[in-house]
Write an enzyme that holds these catalytic residues in place. Sequence first.
Site, short mmCIF file in Angstrom:
data_model
loop_
_atom_site.label_atom_id
_atom_site.label_comp_id
_atom_site.label_asym_id
_atom_site.label_seq_id
_atom_site.Cartn_x
_atom_site.Cartn_y
_atom_site.Cartn_z
N HIS A 140 -120.28 -28.30 26.03
CA HIS A 140 -121.12 -29.30 26.71
C HIS A 140 -122.38 -29.66 25.92
CE1 HIS A 140 -118.43 -29.12 30.00
NE2 HIS A 140 -118.98 -28.15 30.68
N HIS A 142 -120.72 -33.89 35.51
CA HIS A 142 -120.27 -32.54 35.85
C HIS A 142 -120.59 -32.20 37.31
CE1 HIS A 142 -119.52 -28.21 35.49
NE2 HIS A 142 -119.01 -28.44 34.28
N GLU A 154 -113.70 -33.48 36.00
CA GLU A 154 -114.47 -34.10 34.92
C GLU A 154 -113.58 -34.98 34.06
OE1 GLU A 154 -116.64 -30.78 32.88
OE2 GLU A 154 -115.65 -29.65 34.46
#
Length: 381
Positions: free
Chosen positions: A131, A205, A345
């Site tokens: 991420h 997210h 996601e």
Amino acid sequence: MRKVRNGGAALALVMAMGMAMPAAAATVTRAPAGALSNGTAIEAITLKNEAGISARILTYGATLQSLIAPDRAGRPADVLLGYDDLASYEQHPNYFGVTVGRYANRIAGARFSLDGKSYQLPANDKTNSLHGGGKGFDKQPWRVVSTKDGASASVVLALTSPDGDAGYPGKLDVTVTYSLDEAGALTIAFDAKTTKPTVVNMTNHAIFNLGGEGSPLGATYQRLTIPATTYTPVDDKLIPTGERRPVAGSVFDFRSGRVIADGIRDGRNQQIRYGQGYDHNFALDKGLTKQPGLAARLEDPASGRVLEVLTTEPGVQFYTGNFLDGTYLGKGGHLYRMGDGIALEPQKFPDAPNQPDFISARVDPGKPYRHVMIYRLSTLR
């Protein structure tokens, strides 16, 4: 004139008198949300429609802090896990509702090559980069470019990521646009322009519990549908092996809908053991598309709430909050545990920069990146 439910009498009167009906309008409000530890002021922008749906966005991390929606009886609840205060997002980050970038999900070994050159990224997930590498877009203050009321209320947020940021090549100018319409669709559009060839994979997210954040049953008794014939299995470091494995006959088959709890603890499946539940990318049958198509549908029989996730991207990561261990003090003083919420996601596939058979995440100068996703809320009849 006979009485009609839902304002029908008023509608009939207006029509009989030849008067124009006022157009429904969604609204935007802005308010201070506090300051980061370095003194940077953060704003909260709330989009609200006349159906009782509202979305609150923080400029810190371009974060979707709350999403309030009515159940089948019209009772509102926040369906997102997260924090009540800004300080918790800064001091106890856990990706709740944030904008993820430059690259959502994992890149193996925290490195990739592009045009014969190798790029080293921060390793924040054992040996991998996750991420954005630990100080990604989710931990940056974004600036408000514009807001708009109307049939669709919106806010545009912007961020500049310098060349070499977290090891990635190219200066990246990024915008995220949140838009809420009267039909209950919250659209999130990610746009980025680069000065050098690079890789980009952005998503939101949000972690959902359609029963309402903090509801005691959690999210695993809700019913999930994912229109995907295959998924991408992972190794013990949660990196895709490169295979696209058929879901048929396994706990990964969500094509016709299944209750999440049916498979989340099935230790007979090595993939469930690796993920400690579901933490896998599904290869959507629709593939990469110009217009958003269905990626997932989540239904909560108890409240009647329905969430549909649409995307232009070819994959969706399904994550069952496996690393929520009761140490995160969330909204309303709730301690979040595994299964209290799930993430859906939309994305390019994990580790695509190192997987030549996956759809490329490459972005070049003059060819901007764009990902459009939608959270569409409704109720069961």
